[in-house]
Design a protein around this motif. Sequence first.
Motif, PDB file in Angstrom:
ATOM      1  N   UNK A  74       8.469  10.703 -34.193  1.00  0.00           N
ATOM      2  CA  UNK A  74       8.091  10.386 -32.805  1.00  0.00           C
ATOM      3  C   UNK A  74       6.580  10.339 -32.593  1.00  0.00           C
ATOM      4  N   UNK A  75       5.815  10.996 -33.435  1.00  0.00           N
ATOM      5  CA  UNK A  75       4.373  11.074 -33.215  1.00  0.00           C
ATOM      6  C   UNK A  75       3.576   9.919 -33.821  1.00  0.00           C
ATOM      7  N   UNK A  76       4.167   9.230 -34.788  1.00  0.00           N
ATOM      8  CA  UNK A  76       3.440   8.160 -35.480  1.00  0.00           C
ATOM      9  C   UNK A  76       4.210   6.845 -35.434  1.00  0.00           C
ATOM     10  N   UNK A  77       4.241   6.202 -34.268  1.00  0.00           N
ATOM     11  CA  UNK A  77       5.034   4.982 -34.128  1.00  0.00           C
ATOM     12  C   UNK A  77       4.599   3.843 -35.062  1.00  0.00           C
ATOM     13  N   UNK A  78       3.314   3.759 -35.388  1.00  0.00           N
ATOM     14  CA  UNK A  78       2.863   2.689 -36.284  1.00  0.00           C
ATOM     15  C   UNK A  78       3.377   2.889 -37.705  1.00  0.00           C
ATOM     16  N   UNK A  79       3.651   4.140 -38.058  1.00  0.00           N
ATOM     17  CA  UNK A  79       4.130   4.453 -39.403  1.00  0.00           C
ATOM     18  C   UNK A  79       5.638   4.664 -39.456  1.00  0.00           C
ATOM     19  N   UNK A  80       6.324   4.293 -38.393  1.00  0.00           N
ATOM     20  CA  UNK A  80       7.762   4.555 -38.288  1.00  0.00           C
ATOM     21  C   UNK A  80       8.566   4.057 -39.492  1.00  0.00           C
ATOM     22  N   UNK A  81       8.372   2.810 -39.953  1.00  0.00           N
ATOM     23  CA  UNK A  81       9.160   2.366 -41.121  1.00  0.00           C
ATOM     24  C   UNK A  81       8.884   3.202 -42.375  1.00  0.00           C
ATOM     25  N   UNK A  82       7.647   3.585 -42.574  1.00  0.00           N
ATOM     26  CA  UNK A  82       7.298   4.404 -43.735  1.00  0.00           C
ATOM     27  C   UNK A  82       7.923   5.795 -43.603  1.00  0.00           C
ATOM     28  N   UNK A  83       7.835   6.380 -42.427  1.00  0.00           N
ATOM     29  CA  UNK A  83       8.425   7.709 -42.206  1.00  0.00           C
ATOM     30  C   UNK A  83       9.942   7.639 -42.395  1.00  0.00           C
ATOM     31  N   UNK A  84      10.560   6.583 -41.891  1.00  0.00           N
ATOM     32  CA  UNK A  84      12.003   6.411 -42.073  1.00  0.00           C
ATOM     33  C   UNK A  84      12.391   6.303 -43.534  1.00  0.00           C
ATOM     34  N   UNK A  85      11.587   5.578 -44.304  1.00  0.00           N
ATOM     35  CA  UNK A  85      11.860   5.438 -45.737  1.00  0.00           C
ATOM     36  C   UNK A  85      11.697   6.786 -46.448  1.00  0.00           C
ATOM     37  N   UNK A  86      10.668   7.529 -46.068  1.00  0.00           N
ATOM     38  CA  UNK A  86      10.458   8.858 -46.669  1.00  0.00           C
ATOM     39  C   UNK A  86      11.607   9.792 -46.302  1.00  0.00           C
ATOM     40  N   UNK A  87      12.045   9.734 -45.047  1.00  0.00           N
ATOM     41  CA  UNK A  87      13.154  10.583 -44.615  1.00  0.00           C
ATOM     42  C   UNK A  87      14.443  10.206 -45.352  1.00  0.00           C
ATOM     43  N   UNK A  88      14.701   8.912 -45.503  1.00  0.00           N
ATOM     44  CA  UNK A  88      15.883   8.478 -46.252  1.00  0.00           C
ATOM     45  C   UNK A  88      15.808   8.984 -47.692  1.00  0.00           C
ATOM     46  N   UNK A  89      14.613   8.895 -48.300  1.00  0.00           N
ATOM     47  CA  UNK A  89      14.431   9.395 -49.668  1.00  0.00           C
ATOM     48  C   UNK A  89      14.632  10.912 -49.721  1.00  0.00           C
ATOM     49  N   UNK A  90      14.178  11.611 -48.695  1.00  0.00           N
ATOM     50  CA  UNK A  90      14.370  13.061 -48.621  1.00  0.00           C
ATOM     51  C   UNK A  90      15.865  13.397 -48.600  1.00  0.00           C
ATOM     52  N   UNK A  91      16.624  12.661 -47.775  1.00  0.00           N
ATOM     53  CA  UNK A  91      18.071  12.896 -47.713  1.00  0.00           C
ATOM     54  C   UNK A  91      18.729  12.641 -49.071  1.00  0.00           C
ATOM     55  N   UNK A  92      18.232  11.656 -49.792  1.00  0.00           N
ATOM     56  CA  UNK A  92      18.761  11.379 -51.130  1.00  0.00           C
ATOM     57  C   UNK A  92      18.361  12.499 -52.091  1.00  0.00           C
ATOM     58  N   UNK A  93      17.123  12.967 -51.967  1.00  0.00           N
ATOM     59  CA  UNK A  93      16.625  14.013 -52.868  1.00  0.00           C
ATOM     60  C   UNK A  93      17.371  15.338 -52.709  1.00  0.00           C
ATOM     61  N   UNK A  94      17.816  15.645 -51.507  1.00  0.00           N
ATOM     62  CA  UNK A  94      18.515  16.923 -51.307  1.00  0.00           C
ATOM     63  C   UNK A  94      20.025  16.816 -51.544  1.00  0.00           C
ATOM     64  N   UNK A  95      20.504  15.608 -51.789  1.00  0.00           N
ATOM     65  CA  UNK A  95      21.932  15.406 -52.020  1.00  0.00           C
ATOM     66  C   UNK A  95      22.467  16.222 -53.205  1.00  0.00           C
TER      67      UNK A  95
END
Length: 126
Positions: free
Chosen positions: A63-84
């Motif tokens: 929510x704090x970095x709207x310009x970086x939203x796609x990058x943050x989303x990709x990192x979050x998706x990777x995080x979810x994969x990493x903790x699987x």
Amino acid sequence: MKTFARWVLAGAMVFAGVSHLFWARKEFQAQVPDLITETLPIDKDGVVVASGAVEIMLGAALVLFPKDRPRVGAILAAFFIAIFPGNIAQYLDKRDGFGLDTDAKRLVRLVFQPVLVAWAWWSTRP
């Protein structure tokens, strides 16, 4: 709809991260695979605290970095994969945590992880 989904995900991430640091530390340790602590110089509590801090940062960044939203989303998706693997270890080792006290409940948790990956990805795409 994407904005709402992103804010809900952000709130859930911050809540989960804070719970890693305080009231659910023991519960989250059930998801840390033994291989992590056997391989790296860190104990399960350290893994839980570190992942909680990462969850708080990622939730806030949604929510704090709207310009970086796609990058943050990709990192979050990777995080979810990493903790699987932790979720898989919890299932295979039959470790209870968060009310996941049967194989069926732990299996449902495994199925939900790809939903989180998709949610992070979809809600942050332009």
